[in-house]
Motif scaffolding. Sequence first.
Motif, PDB file in Angstrom:
ATOM      1  N   GLY A   6     -44.565 -25.138 -55.771  1.00 40.42           N
ATOM      2  CA  GLY A   6     -44.251 -24.602 -57.094  1.00 40.42           C
ATOM      3  C   GLY A   6     -45.383 -24.757 -58.087  1.00 40.42           C
ATOM      4  N   ILE A   7     -46.108 -25.871 -58.027  1.00 39.62           N
ATOM      5  CA  ILE A   7     -47.190 -26.124 -58.985  1.00 39.62           C
ATOM      6  C   ILE A   7     -48.378 -25.212 -58.717  1.00 39.62           C
ATOM      7  N   VAL A   8     -48.728 -25.009 -57.451  1.00 39.20           N
ATOM      8  CA  VAL A   8     -49.796 -24.054 -57.131  1.00 39.20           C
ATOM      9  C   VAL A   8     -49.417 -22.661 -57.635  1.00 39.20           C
ATOM     10  N   SER A   9     -48.163 -22.282 -57.417  1.00 34.98           N
ATOM     11  CA  SER A   9     -47.674 -20.990 -57.909  1.00 34.98           C
ATOM     12  C   SER A   9     -47.835 -20.894 -59.423  1.00 34.98           C
ATOM     13  N   GLY A  10     -47.519 -21.988 -60.135  1.00 37.31           N
ATOM     14  CA  GLY A  10     -47.642 -21.979 -61.585  1.00 37.31           C
ATOM     15  C   GLY A  10     -49.078 -21.929 -62.053  1.00 37.31           C
ATOM     16  N   ALA A  11     -49.994 -22.532 -61.301  1.00 38.55           N
ATOM     17  CA  ALA A  11     -51.407 -22.538 -61.684  1.00 38.55           C
ATOM     18  C   ALA A  11     -52.041 -21.152 -61.557  1.00 38.55           C
ATOM     19  N   LEU A  12     -51.511 -20.319 -60.663  1.00 41.25           N
ATOM     20  CA  LEU A  12     -52.104 -19.004 -60.416  1.00 41.25           C
ATOM     21  C   LEU A  12     -52.009 -18.086 -61.623  1.00 41.25           C
ATOM     22  N   GLY A  13     -50.912 -18.187 -62.410  1.00 42.43           N
ATOM     23  CA  GLY A  13     -50.679 -17.220 -63.470  1.00 42.43           C
ATOM     24  C   GLY A  13     -50.616 -15.828 -62.897  1.00 42.43           C
ATOM     25  N   ASN A  14     -51.165 -14.867 -63.619  1.00 43.43           N
ATOM     26  CA  ASN A  14     -51.232 -13.497 -63.094  1.00 43.43           C
ATOM     27  C   ASN A  14     -52.674 -13.116 -62.763  1.00 43.43           C
ATOM     28  N   ALA A  15     -53.490 -14.131 -62.436  1.00 41.94           N
ATOM     29  CA  ALA A  15     -54.919 -13.907 -62.230  1.00 41.94           C
ATOM     30  C   ALA A  15     -55.291 -13.521 -60.806  1.00 41.94           C
ATOM     31  N   PHE A  16     -54.315 -13.581 -59.865  1.00 41.96           N
ATOM     32  CA  PHE A  16     -54.607 -13.283 -58.461  1.00 41.96           C
ATOM     33  C   PHE A  16     -53.538 -12.333 -57.920  1.00 41.96           C
ATOM     34  N   THR A  17     -53.959 -11.295 -57.231  1.00 43.93           N
ATOM     35  CA  THR A  17     -53.009 -10.361 -56.628  1.00 43.93           C
ATOM     36  C   THR A  17     -53.444 -10.027 -55.199  1.00 43.93           C
ATOM     37  N   LEU A  18     -52.452  -9.633 -54.409  1.00 45.49           N
ATOM     38  CA  LEU A  18     -52.682  -9.280 -52.998  1.00 45.49           C
ATOM     39  C   LEU A  18     -52.304  -7.827 -52.788  1.00 45.49           C
ATOM     40  N   ALA A  19     -53.170  -7.075 -52.129  1.00 44.66           N
ATOM     41  CA  ALA A  19     -52.915  -5.666 -51.845  1.00 44.66           C
ATOM     42  C   ALA A  19     -52.678  -5.463 -50.354  1.00 44.66           C
ATOM     43  N   GLY A  20     -51.747  -4.564 -50.021  1.00 45.58           N
ATOM     44  CA  GLY A  20     -51.560  -4.134 -48.639  1.00 45.58           C
ATOM     45  C   GLY A  20     -50.657  -4.998 -47.797  1.00 45.58           C
ATOM     46  N   ALA A  21     -49.840  -5.861 -48.425  1.00 43.43           N
ATOM     47  CA  ALA A  21     -48.959  -6.726 -47.634  1.00 43.43           C
ATOM     48  C   ALA A  21     -47.730  -5.981 -47.135  1.00 43.43           C
ATOM     49  N   VAL A  22     -47.283  -4.985 -47.909  1.00 42.44           N
ATOM     50  CA  VAL A  22     -46.090  -4.206 -47.567  1.00 42.44           C
ATOM     51  C   VAL A  22     -46.373  -2.745 -47.857  1.00 42.44           C
ATOM     52  N   ASN A  23     -45.984  -1.876 -46.956  1.00 45.65           N
ATOM     53  CA  ASN A  23     -46.151  -0.445 -47.196  1.00 45.65           C
ATOM     54  C   ASN A  23     -45.400  -0.030 -48.451  1.00 45.65           C
ATOM     55  N   GLY A  24     -46.074   0.752 -49.308  1.00 37.72           N
ATOM     56  CA  GLY A  24     -45.422   1.266 -50.500  1.00 37.72           C
ATOM     57  C   GLY A  24     -45.498   0.353 -51.704  1.00 37.72           C
ATOM     58  N   LYS A  25     -45.962  -0.886 -51.535  1.00 36.46           N
ATOM     59  CA  LYS A  25     -46.082  -1.818 -52.673  1.00 36.46           C
ATOM     60  C   LYS A  25     -47.555  -2.024 -52.955  1.00 36.46           C
ATOM     61  N   LYS A  26     -47.974  -1.693 -54.183  1.00 38.52           N
ATOM     62  CA  LYS A  26     -49.384  -1.727 -54.512  1.00 38.52           C
ATOM     63  C   LYS A  26     -49.944  -3.153 -54.468  1.00 38.52           C
ATOM     64  N   GLN A  27     -49.309  -4.050 -55.218  1.00 33.22           N
ATOM     65  CA  GLN A  27     -49.850  -5.396 -55.314  1.00 33.22           C
ATOM     66  C   GLN A  27     -48.724  -6.432 -55.343  1.00 33.22           C
ATOM     67  N   SER A  28     -49.020  -7.622 -54.847  1.00 33.18           N
ATOM     68  CA  SER A  28     -48.089  -8.742 -54.882  1.00 33.18           C
ATOM     69  C   SER A  28     -48.743  -9.897 -55.628  1.00 33.18           C
ATOM     70  N   HIS A  29     -47.950 -10.581 -56.453  1.00 33.39           N
ATOM     71  CA  HIS A  29     -48.434 -11.763 -57.169  1.00 33.39           C
ATOM     72  C   HIS A  29     -48.015 -13.030 -56.413  1.00 33.39           C
ATOM     73  N   GLY A  30     -48.432 -14.162 -56.924  1.00 36.97           N
ATOM     74  CA  GLY A  30     -48.134 -15.424 -56.247  1.00 36.97           C
ATOM     75  C   GLY A  30     -47.110 -16.280 -56.962  1.00 36.97           C
ATOM     76  N   ASN A  31     -46.412 -15.724 -57.959  1.00 32.56           N
ATOM     77  CA  ASN A  31     -45.441 -16.531 -58.715  1.00 32.56           C
ATOM     78  C   ASN A  31     -44.128 -16.675 -57.958  1.00 32.56           C
TER      79      ASN A  31
END
Length: 453
Positions: A13-38
């Motif tokens: 949970g703390i690592v998730s909180g430290a990320l904020g919205n500064a990191f995103t992942l592309a291509g993890a699921v078809n049809g979804k542009k980006q995923s966050h880490g929260n």
Amino acid sequence: RVPVQLPAMCAVGIVSGALGNAFTLAGAVNGKKQSHGNLFVIIAAAKSSGKGSVADLLVAPLLDASAELEADFKRNKLPGLKIEKAILEKRSTSLVNELASGKTGERGKKKPMGEMEKAEARRDLEQAQARLDAIEPFLDALPTYWLGNITSEAMEMQFKLNNLGLFCYSPEAGATVRVMLGKYTKGDAADFDLHLSGYSVEPYRSDRVGRGTCQIKPCLAELLLVQPSIVRELVDNEEAFERGMTARTIAVIVETEPLEDDGILRQINGETEAAWNQLIHGILARREALAGNPHCFTCAPEAREIFRQFHNEAVQLRCGEFRDIEAELGRWRENAIRLAVGQCVADNHEAQELTGEQAARAVEIMRWCARASLQITNAARMQKRAKRADALQAILAGKLDGKETLRNLDKSHGFTPEEVRGLAGQFKEQFTVERVETGGRPSEVLRLATLAP
């Protein structure tokens, strides 16, 4: 001397909180542009189980960094903003007086303003007011990485001040959960809207008299530590279930046993503590450097395949034993992906790709979390099914022959044939499903088991 799940889930949970919205992942699921880490993580443990002391030790670097952020703002930015506000207010007053009188110049030497002068004064006044509006929130609240027990209205303002990324943390979060459930609001209406938008990182807008319009795209992570009864309140809440709050939340109950003090002094290994502090401070430093320009990395094909297989595991359960709560299982892959974002950034703050190994690691953690959440949900699920069985029994008891067709139960009472068959299979001492020949297509009938055909 606590179960490993407690510090482990706090760390997630703390690592998730430290990320904020500064990191995103592309291509993890078809049809979804980006995923966050929260992530939304709720950990339940009994009183005096050590959950607070464990969490406080792990969250310390994030809270310390937030305190440094506040101190720097007070020292280096706040005085200048106060001076700028005073100057702008005096300048605005002068411009208003000029426009109201139609004259400009020093006292005793004023002359009528021309149209160009009026237009220029209006532009200056608009710019001054716009800057005052931008400054005002920073004079009322300090920048921060985290929040505690807070209402949605106050959270809206904090999102505006903090690049739209926040971490909600509380080691005693009973009041926080109850605020979300609407326990302290008129009419007991739940207060989920901003939390739901913050989880999904989607546009959020509120319009209130006296507060004006708030339009943001928030990113919210949560780590809430509570007693088991609070988790059950959340899981049992019908609105939380229907609106998907429980499906988005990773809820775990950590069972602990009271232990005698054996007199042995135990401390965290110094190198481990230093490494953890360096990890959290490193993520936050990278987040500050990115400020408003998120770092996007891609999902390796083997990682995407691992997420796909995990999703299919959930689908099999959703179509089978857990059909009645299938929506609760629908976020398993999404939460695994979010967990993997944290794993990837923790490994390398500047990673360009999420690997299959990182995805497998995240899925393994999420699979444990899913089982833990199902154990909590199952008690509420059984209670809900018992209530539905009682409602069915009341309907049949109102019939002279103690029976009703599945067609009418669906059409008039909101019980689908699948639900009726499931309840009849679970509560065999109460119900029997029969096929009745009608000369045409056979009809299915539910009968009270205590009444002979």
